[in-house]
Design a protein around this motif. Structure first.
Motif, PDB file in Angstrom:
ATOM      1  N   GLY A   9       2.240   6.687 -11.427  1.00 54.87           N
ATOM      2  CA  GLY A   9       1.735   5.344 -11.201  1.00 54.87           C
ATOM      3  C   GLY A   9       1.302   5.018  -9.794  1.00 54.87           C
ATOM      4  O   GLY A   9       1.191   3.841  -9.436  1.00 54.87           O
ATOM      5  N   PHE A  10       1.014   6.045  -8.968  1.00 52.79           N
ATOM      6  CA  PHE A  10       0.541   5.799  -7.607  1.00 52.79           C
ATOM      7  C   PHE A  10      -0.954   6.097  -7.536  1.00 52.79           C
ATOM      8  O   PHE A  10      -1.376   7.231  -7.760  1.00 52.79           O
ATOM      9  CB  PHE A  10       1.303   6.669  -6.610  1.00 52.79           C
ATOM     10  CG  PHE A  10       2.781   6.412  -6.609  1.00 52.79           C
ATOM     11  CD1 PHE A  10       3.308   5.315  -5.942  1.00 52.79           C
ATOM     12  CD2 PHE A  10       3.644   7.252  -7.290  1.00 52.79           C
ATOM     13  CE1 PHE A  10       4.672   5.064  -5.956  1.00 52.79           C
ATOM     14  CE2 PHE A  10       5.005   7.015  -7.312  1.00 52.79           C
ATOM     15  CZ  PHE A  10       5.526   5.918  -6.645  1.00 52.79           C
ATOM     16  N   ALA A  11      -1.725   5.082  -7.226  1.00 48.90           N
ATOM     17  CA  ALA A  11      -3.182   5.226  -7.270  1.00 48.90           C
ATOM     18  C   ALA A  11      -3.770   5.663  -5.938  1.00 48.90           C
ATOM     19  O   ALA A  11      -4.889   6.172  -5.884  1.00 48.90           O
ATOM     20  CB  ALA A  11      -3.814   3.898  -7.700  1.00 48.90           C
ATOM     21  N   GLU A  12      -3.035   5.475  -4.854  1.00 45.36           N
ATOM     22  CA  GLU A  12      -3.599   5.716  -3.526  1.00 45.36           C
ATOM     23  C   GLU A  12      -2.710   6.661  -2.732  1.00 45.36           C
ATOM     24  O   GLU A  12      -1.481   6.626  -2.857  1.00 45.36           O
ATOM     25  CB  GLU A  12      -3.725   4.379  -2.775  1.00 45.36           C
ATOM     26  CG  GLU A  12      -4.431   4.473  -1.440  1.00 45.36           C
ATOM     27  CD  GLU A  12      -4.508   3.131  -0.734  1.00 45.36           C
ATOM     28  OE1 GLU A  12      -4.932   3.113   0.451  1.00 45.36           O
ATOM     29  OE2 GLU A  12      -4.138   2.103  -1.335  1.00 45.36           O
ATOM     30  N   PHE A  13      -3.321   7.501  -1.932  1.00 50.50           N
ATOM     31  CA  PHE A  13      -2.561   8.382  -1.053  1.00 50.50           C
ATOM     32  C   PHE A  13      -3.395   8.699   0.181  1.00 50.50           C
ATOM     33  O   PHE A  13      -4.608   8.531   0.191  1.00 50.50           O
ATOM     34  CB  PHE A  13      -2.154   9.674  -1.776  1.00 50.50           C
ATOM     35  CG  PHE A  13      -3.315  10.505  -2.268  1.00 50.50           C
ATOM     36  CD1 PHE A  13      -3.888  11.476  -1.460  1.00 50.50           C
ATOM     37  CD2 PHE A  13      -3.836  10.312  -3.540  1.00 50.50           C
ATOM     38  CE1 PHE A  13      -4.954  12.238  -1.911  1.00 50.50           C
ATOM     39  CE2 PHE A  13      -4.909  11.063  -3.991  1.00 50.50           C
ATOM     40  CZ  PHE A  13      -5.470  12.034  -3.176  1.00 50.50           C
ATOM     41  N   LYS A  14      -2.726   9.163   1.224  1.00 52.23           N
ATOM     42  CA  LYS A  14      -3.379   9.583   2.458  1.00 52.23           C
ATOM     43  C   LYS A  14      -2.933  11.004   2.777  1.00 52.23           C
ATOM     44  O   LYS A  14      -1.809  11.390   2.462  1.00 52.23           O
ATOM     45  CB  LYS A  14      -3.043   8.638   3.613  1.00 52.23           C
ATOM     46  CG  LYS A  14      -3.541   7.208   3.382  1.00 52.23           C
ATOM     47  CD  LYS A  14      -3.242   6.328   4.580  1.00 52.23           C
ATOM     48  CE  LYS A  14      -3.661   4.878   4.299  1.00 52.23           C
ATOM     49  NZ  LYS A  14      -5.100   4.735   4.097  1.00 52.23           N
ATOM     50  N   VAL A  15      -3.811  11.770   3.415  1.00 52.73           N
ATOM     51  CA  VAL A  15      -3.553  13.187   3.642  1.00 52.73           C
ATOM     52  C   VAL A  15      -3.603  13.501   5.135  1.00 52.73           C
ATOM     53  O   VAL A  15      -4.482  13.013   5.859  1.00 52.73           O
ATOM     54  CB  VAL A  15      -4.572  14.060   2.880  1.00 52.73           C
ATOM     55  CG1 VAL A  15      -4.373  15.545   3.192  1.00 52.73           C
ATOM     56  CG2 VAL A  15      -4.454  13.821   1.380  1.00 52.73           C
ATOM     57  N   GLU A  16      -2.637  14.309   5.579  1.00 55.47           N
ATOM     58  CA  GLU A  16      -2.598  14.763   6.962  1.00 55.47           C
ATOM     59  C   GLU A  16      -2.518  16.283   6.994  1.00 55.47           C
ATOM     60  O   GLU A  16      -1.819  16.896   6.171  1.00 55.47           O
ATOM     61  CB  GLU A  16      -1.385  14.178   7.686  1.00 55.47           C
ATOM     62  CG  GLU A  16      -1.427  12.677   7.830  1.00 55.47           C
ATOM     63  CD  GLU A  16      -0.159  12.098   8.435  1.00 55.47           C
ATOM     64  OE1 GLU A  16      -0.164  10.895   8.746  1.00 55.47           O
ATOM     65  OE2 GLU A  16       0.824  12.856   8.581  1.00 55.47           O
TER      66      GLU A  16
END
Length: 684
Positions: free
Chosen positions: A452-459
């Motif tokens: 249920g997580f629609a957004e993420f950020k990548v490093e």
């Protein structure tokens, strides 16, 4: 301007964001440039971002807020840095004039608010010694030393005095002085923390920068907003203990926290958000919903999973295991303790020992609790010969690991001493590495979307080639590894930010940070390239050429840890889990325990036969009390069963968050809920 005057005044070029270039006199300030454009702009700008024009071709995102933060504390990124509006421009630069809407400007106003708070503290409590006062993602703090603890009344007085400092609208003025004079002055004043910071962050023969507002002076690199009057909306929030330099043998400091925004509306919204965060606290909900506990008699940071929490955990793990198998992983299991010698070979003894539990001396050798699963998987790989035809080999384990977290650092499920890591290690050829990394990233995306997580950020975390103590391996291997991860992300079209110096000791890594419903970032999924451990353990495979070659290795964890992921899930959903995760999916409430219990048991049997988790409240209690109890437990569906329902094989449905939806045939309800289960829908 005449030609002779032009020759006398040295000119520099200033490139604006629209690409236009202005020629101005050397020493012109960003504020001068803003004023020449528009008086309204000059009144609105807060800070400036500059970058030498000669470095314009260097890679990097000039709008990256963390790069700006690094520049604020002296770590320039590709020559880019934030400067005061009054800073003289001395070379050809690109110039951005940042207004209050810019995230970097918010960090600066918070740092300035820390100086305003320090000013107030010294005016009220002049015996206080100052440490440092950085901005944070949520506000700011200042570490101070004072023998007498600050009370709530003291904090209120500090906040009131801050308002006076703001009203005085004192200009922030940057000055420089010789390092030796700064050390001498601060030592004479007993400011031991300032002396430490100057000695650590500056070098002999340098000048140090000081910022003054009114009668207050602080050693600081800056930058700052133009004056204290720009710190318009702030709040002193709390005080906590913190040891000087993090060492419990040192002085006990007091860390005073606060937050600041450019306007009262944003400040109010911040505190409303904090209330929402408090309402979602997984520790409170874990107790309320009877999901887990931490028993002090057993020890801090050790989790006891209760039946309902254990059921959710089983659902999570069953999904993960089935997905691993579907994606070509083989499930393995490794011991909880292993010989200390193994950790010496792996390098953990040298690079990670402070996070491991002390060795246990047994009759045959010293052993350590495992903090990682990777050496165990390596031993399984090494146990039998491998050919290029066998690769890639993918081992997965939901393995319990143990890491020594210091007292006071534990935080519910989010920071623990014992946890279950959904760990996997892939052994492959160098030619296979990019595809394997892409497969891991796709798997990570699937995990986030499923839960249920629609957004993420990548490093992308890389190494510091100058830090030979932290990192192992050759520069060639590091460059190969970093390029491989970089290309994998590019092939997927995933935007990312590079974080130098944050790699694991054995290789670079991709960190995938999910964004929850409140916009908070959580570090969970990670994919790591490792060329070091295969070399340390002498791993081999027979290549197509008949020769022996060394494989490369990928570490990946997608939940990160089951405990941490579960804690994030609780807060993301505020305990109101999607149907497929809810420990009790349907609550049954017979209106009369005498008349309707038999029908309720029949309904229960049919629902359970359809694969649903059902709880029947057959107590001789009032119907509304039963409904309320199921509601407090955040059960997705509550079915009311009375004369009408039993006569028509129907159920009266109350849906979480929607209320009474009326009666429907039982078969229709079963069809609805089984579809939700199949789709793993986050909505009801």
């Amino acid at each position: 301007m005449s030609e002779s005057v032009m020759e006398a005044v040295q000119m520099i070029r200033v490139q604006l964001p629209d690409g236009s270039v202005r020629e101005v006199a050397k020493g012109t300030t960003p504020f001068d440039v803003a004023t020449s454009i528009s008086p309204r702009l000059a009144a609105a700008v807060v800070i400036a971002r500059i970058k030498p024009l000669s470095l314009e071709t260097i890679e990097g995102d000039a709008s990256d807020p963390e790069a700006s933060e690094a520049a604020m504390y002296g770590a320039a990124t590709s020559g880019e840095r934030l400067v005061d509006l009054t800073a003289p421009l001395t070379e050809d630069v690109s110039l951005e004039l940042l207004k209050e809407s810019d995230e970097a400007a918010l960090k600066v106003v918070r740092h300035s608010a820390a100086h305003v708070m320090a000013t107030a503290i010294l005016e009220l409590f002049p015996e206080t010694k100052l440490g440092h006062g950085p901005a944070t993602d949520a506000g700011f703090f200042y570490d101070v030393y004072r023998e007498t603890p600050f009370s709530d009344a003291d904090l209120a007085a500090i906040e009131a005095r801050m308002a006076e400092v703001v009203a005085r609208d004192e200009k922030f003025v940057r000055e420089e002085e010789p390092r030796e004079k700064g050390l001498e002055d601060y030592a004479a004043q007993g400011e031991f923390m300032k002396v430490h910071f100057i000695e650590r962050f500056t070098h002999a023969g340098e000048s140090i920068s000081l910022y003054k507002n009114g009668n207050f002076t602080d050693f600081c690199r800056g930058p700052h907003v133009p004056s204290t009057g720009r710190v318009k909306a702030f709040k002193v929030t709390s005080v906590a203990g913190a040891y000087w330099l993090g060492d419990e043998k040192n002085q006990q400091l007091q860390r005073i926290y606060g937050t600041a925004f450019f306007n009262a509306k944003d400040l109010d919204a911040h505190f409303k958000r904090l209330e929402e965060i408090k309402a979602r606290d997984h520790r409170v909900l874990g107790k309320q919903l009877d999901l887990f506990s931490i028993q002090e008699v057993a020890g801090s940071g050790l989790i006891f999973w209760h039946p309902k929490g254990g059921l959710i955990r089983k659902t999570m793990e069953d999904w993960m295991k089935s997905e691993c198998i579907r994606r070509g992983y083989e499930m393995v299991y490794t011991p909880h303790i292993m010989k200390r010698e193994l950790w010496k070979i792996s390098g953990h003894e040298g690079h990670y020992a402070e996070n491991m539990y002390p060795p246990m001396e047994l009759d045959d050798a010293e052993y350590r609790l495992k903090p990682m699963n990777c050496p165990g998987h390596i031993l399984i790989y090494k146990n039998s010969p491998k050919s290029y035809r066998d690769l890639p080999v993918r081992y997965a384990e939901l393995g319990n690991v143990y890491r020594y977290e210091r007292s006071g650092t534990m935080h519910g499920l989010l920071r623990v001493r014992g946890f279950t890591q959904d760990d996997a290690h892939i052994f492959c050829t160098p030619a296979q590495i990019e595809d394997e990394v892409i497969g891991c990233v796709e798997f990570a995306q699937s995990v986030l979307h499923t839960f249920g997580f629609a957004e993420f950020k990548v490093e992308l975390s890389t190494w510091d080639p100058e830090d030979k103590k932290t990192y192992t391996g050759t520069e060639a291997n590091w460059n190969l590894a970093i390029e491989s991860l970089h290309r994998a992300l590019d092939r997927k079209g995933i935007p990312f930010r590079t974080i130098p110096g944050e790699a694991a000791f054995y290789g670079p890594k991709i960190d995938i940070k999910l964004v929850d419903v409140l916009g908070r970032l959580w570090q969970l999924s990670t994919v790591q390239f490792d060329f070091t451990l295969p070399e340390r353990f002498g791993l081999e495979y027979k290549g197509e050429d008949g020769e022996m070659h060394q494989p490369v290795m990928v570490h990946r964890a997608l939940f990160g840890s089951v405990e941490r992921f579960f804690g994030v899930l609780i807060e993301h959903y505020a305990g109101a889990f999607p149907l497929w995760l809810a420990p009790v999916q349907i609550g049954l409430v017979p209106i009369s325990s005498d008349k309707h219990l038999e029908y309720a048991e029949k309904v229960k049997a049919q629902l359970e036969a359809a694969g649903l988790r059902v709880e029947l409240d057959g107590r001789n209690e009032k119907m509304n009390a039963k409904i309320r109890e199921f509601t407090l437990q955040k059960v997705p569906f509550v079915l009311i069963l009375g004369d009408k329902e039993s006569a028509t094989d129907s159920v009266s449905v109350r849906t979480r968050g929607k209320g009474d939806e009326g009666s429907v045939p039982l078969t229709t309800f079963i069809e609805r809920t089984t579809t939700l289960l199949k789709d793993r829908s986050a909505t009801l």
